[in-house]
Design a protein around this motif. Structure first.
Motif, short mmCIF file in Angstrom:
data_model
loop_
_atom_site.label_atom_id
_atom_site.label_comp_id
_atom_site.label_asym_id
_atom_site.label_seq_id
_atom_site.Cartn_x
_atom_site.Cartn_y
_atom_site.Cartn_z
N GLU A 60 3.42 -16.79 29.69
CA GLU A 60 4.71 -17.50 29.72
C GLU A 60 4.53 -18.93 30.20
O GLU A 60 5.33 -19.45 30.99
N SER A 78 -3.49 -13.37 26.10
CA SER A 78 -2.31 -12.84 26.79
C SER A 78 -1.26 -13.93 26.95
O SER A 78 -1.57 -15.12 27.05
N ASP A 79 -0.01 -13.49 26.94
CA ASP A 79 1.11 -14.42 27.10
C ASP A 79 1.45 -14.54 28.59
O ASP A 79 2.03 -13.64 29.18
N ASP A 103 3.90 -22.84 28.75
CA ASP A 103 4.02 -23.71 27.57
C ASP A 103 2.76 -24.56 27.44
O ASP A 103 2.74 -25.73 27.82
N THR A 124 -2.60 -17.85 28.01
CA THR A 124 -2.09 -19.20 27.81
C THR A 124 -2.22 -20.05 29.06
O THR A 124 -2.24 -21.29 28.98
N GLU A 175 -0.43 -14.64 19.98
CA GLU A 175 0.77 -13.86 19.67
C GLU A 175 1.90 -14.14 20.66
O GLU A 175 2.39 -13.25 21.34
N CYS A 176 2.29 -15.39 20.73
CA CYS A 176 3.46 -15.75 21.54
C CYS A 176 4.05 -17.04 20.99
O CYS A 176 3.36 -17.84 20.34
N ALA A 177 5.34 -17.22 21.25
CA ALA A 177 6.04 -18.39 20.73
C ALA A 177 5.49 -19.67 21.36
O ALA A 177 4.99 -19.67 22.49
N TYR A 201 4.62 -17.65 14.70
CA TYR A 201 5.87 -18.10 15.29
C TYR A 201 6.29 -19.48 14.76
O TYR A 201 7.26 -20.06 15.25
#
Length: 594
Positions: free
Chosen positions: A191, A188-189, A193, A164, A215-217, A241
């Motif tokens: 973290e 990959s996440d 936004d 991200t 696959e992350c919020a 999500y």
């Protein structure tokens, strides 16, 4: 006026003001060609033109704007830059297709970095990048963002290596971005936004945003604001999500959507959004392509009823629903041309599809449980129903546990316009369920009766007779996938000597050896690649091919990355492909280039 057009000369021996300069004949020809070649759009036509002579070669290179490279190791980035100067769109593919089935080690290669560096220096006006099965890093995405001010489309399919963080740089720096599609990538996440990194001021020119594989919020409020200020947005595919309540809010913001991926299609804990099952999708009457349903709550399926009548494509390949849950939906989809689903719908669900979808062109049925010992949920009954009810079918991928020759023969007779036929009988060497005979006659009928067939995947119990049929009648077959079948090298010989259009050959867990493989020496230079894994090919046999065909790159390796690439006396995995620039320089230690 083009670069070679006639011009007025004011100097030179015997010439006065207003005299015309007479160009050389080659310059006239190239000038005419450049104005004609702009109308050639297909890669095959342009490739044919470039082979006529040197002047045509130069003219074709000068006018080409779209570049497609089916194997990133077939040519070096520098050679591409030296030949093509005006590229606006690049499509690049990396790892072999069997990477989708975990048959290629993760660090095998297909790195985008050298291509990104080369394009950044030579193609500053690039507008579109399409990558498939490439290893793309966050640094690569940053280079894209900082190098191509006019980038409008970025499509990544089955790629990995980025996260991200890289996406945040792309969406913040590429101010002209209209299309961002992430399809089946491993992201990959970090973290970060990334949705909030889209420019927040003014109206967005975004036309397509697909991130269902991430696959992350996500920051839904930022997404909602982005959708609201994107009046040109036609395609939106959400990840799991995004709840069904949030989906409802987005559809109200973007009634112009034509392609919609629903996200989870279920309620989340604490989601207090009230849903009106009759009005939820009423605002999206323009939707013609519907997908998603990642964590479906079947009781909400009635919400999509308002759009069913206009659907031409419906993807339920993540939706574990049965025939009774499917029927009320599918019976309203009379315009459907593309349908994907899990085998959980059973033969009964396929019969409902056959009764309703008379215009169906593409069908894909995936296994809910792909293990050999799983209970088969679809069979020859469903295939026969489709062949009777969907006579316009052109492409089919069908996973099942059991099949009969009669059903496959019926498919060939009822659907003669099939271009792609992929029948995957799960389990090794499975014969006709009723007669116990090999599946030779079924696949033989497909290649005999389907005159337009270009892609074929075969499975089940097959003898050399089936391969004889394919070699004799499969003259247009360009891609052939073989798994768990065959008698001897004779079968492979039939294929390599008979299928004159063959470009891509994939074989796994079959008894073919050196003699069969070497029967294709005359054809390997014309193919994009040959893949054999868990067959009976020896290292010496591979070395013989590498010696006789020096422009063919011959790689051997193991799936478990052990050094040597051999299984007893046999090579575990063989991957051969043509290359203009010889073996690659980034091969890991477990890959041996012969």
């Amino acid at each position: 006026m083009s670069k070679n057009s006639t011009s007025i000369a004011g100097s030179g021996p015997g010439s006065g003001t207003g005299d015309y300069f007479t160009p050389y004949p080659d310059e006239v020809l190239e000038n005419v060609l450049e104005n004609v070649l702009v109308f050639l759009k297909t890669r095959r036509d342009r490739n044919a033109v470039s082979l006529v002579c040197k002047s045509w070669y130069r003219a074709e290179a000068y006018t080409r704007s779209d570049l497609f490279i089916g194997n990133c190791y077939a040519v070096s980035p520098q050679r591409v830059l030296n030949r093509f100067k005006r590229i606006r769109s690049v499509s690049l593919k990396g790892k072999p297709r069997f990477a989708d089935f975990s048959l290629v080690p993760a660090d095998w290669g297909a790195h985008f970095t050298p291509w990104a560096s080369a394009m950044a220096s030579g193609y500053r006006a690039l507008e579109k990048i399409y990558l498939k099965r490439m290893s793309v890093t966050d640094d690569d995405l940053a280079m894209i963002a900082h190098s191509f001010a006019n980038l409008k489309e970025l499509v990544l399919v089955c790629c990995d290596g980025f996260g991200t963080g890289g996406l945040s740089v792309i969406v913040s720096q590429c101010r002209n971005l209209r299309v961002l599609e992430l399809n089946e990538d491993e992201v990959s996440d970090d973290e970060i936004d990334w949705i909030s990194c889209f420019p927040s001021e003014g109206t967005s020119n975004l036309e397509s945003l697909c991130f269902d594989c991430v696959e992350c919020a996500i920051n839904f409020d930022a997404l909602e604001r982005l959708v609201a200020r994107s009046p040109l947005l036609k395609k939106l595919r959400l990840n799991r999500y995004v709840s069904i309540g949030q989906l409802y809010r987005l559809t109200l913001r973007a009634p112009q959507l034509t392609h919609l991926g629903t996200g989870s299609f279920g309620q989340f804990e604490g989601d207090n959004q009230e849903l009106d099952s009759r009005a939820s999708f009423a605002a999206c009457k323009s939707v013609v392509c519907l997908s998603g349903f990642r964590e479906i709550a079947p009781e909400y399926l009635p919400m999509i009823y308002p759009v069913c009548a206009n659907l031409t494509s419906l993807n339920l390949s993540y939706a574990n629903i049965n025939a009774e849950q499917l029927k009320p939906v599918i019976r309203q989809c009379h315009k459907l041309q593309v349908f994907w689903a899990l085998d959980s719908i059973g033969d009964e669900g396929l019969e409902a599809v056959a009764d309703t979808c008379k215009d169906l062109r593409e069908l894909r049925i995936f296994p809910l449980n792909p293990s050999e010992n799983a209970e088969g949920l679809v069979s020859e009954v469903g295939l026969l129903a489709i062949s009777i009810g969907c006579r316009k079918l052109e492409s089919i991928l069908y996973f099942c546990q059991r099949m009969t020759n009669a059903a496959v023969v019926a498919m060939s007779e009822n659907c003669p316009n099939i271009i792609v036929f992929r029948l995957c009988i799960i389990g090794r060497y499975r014969p006709d369920r009723i007669t116990g005979q090999p599946m030779d006659e079924g696949f033989g009928a497909i290649v005999k009766n389907c005159k337009k067939l270009t892609r074929l995947a075969i499975s089940g119990l097959l003898t050399d007779q089936a391969f004889s049929y394919i070699g004799q009648y499969g003259k247009l077959v360009r891609t052939l996938s073989v798994a768990f079948n065959g008698d001897s090298d004779t079968g492979l010989k039939y294929i390599l000597e008979g299928c004159v259009s063959l470009q891509k050959l994939e074989i796994r867990d079959s008894p073919f050896g050196d003699m069969g493989l070497q029967s294709g020496l005359h054809h390997f230079y014309n193919m994009r690649f040959v893949w054999l894994s868990s067959c009976r090919v020896t290292r010496q046999g591979c070395l013989d091919i590498a010696t006789r065909l020096p422009k063919l790159v011959v790689e051997v390796f193991r799936r478990d990355e052990e050094e040597g690439g051999e299984r007893d006396d046999f090579v575990e995995t063989l991957y051969m492909y043509r290359s203009l620039d010889g073996p690659r320089a980034d091969a890991p230690q477990f890959v041996k280039i012969l």
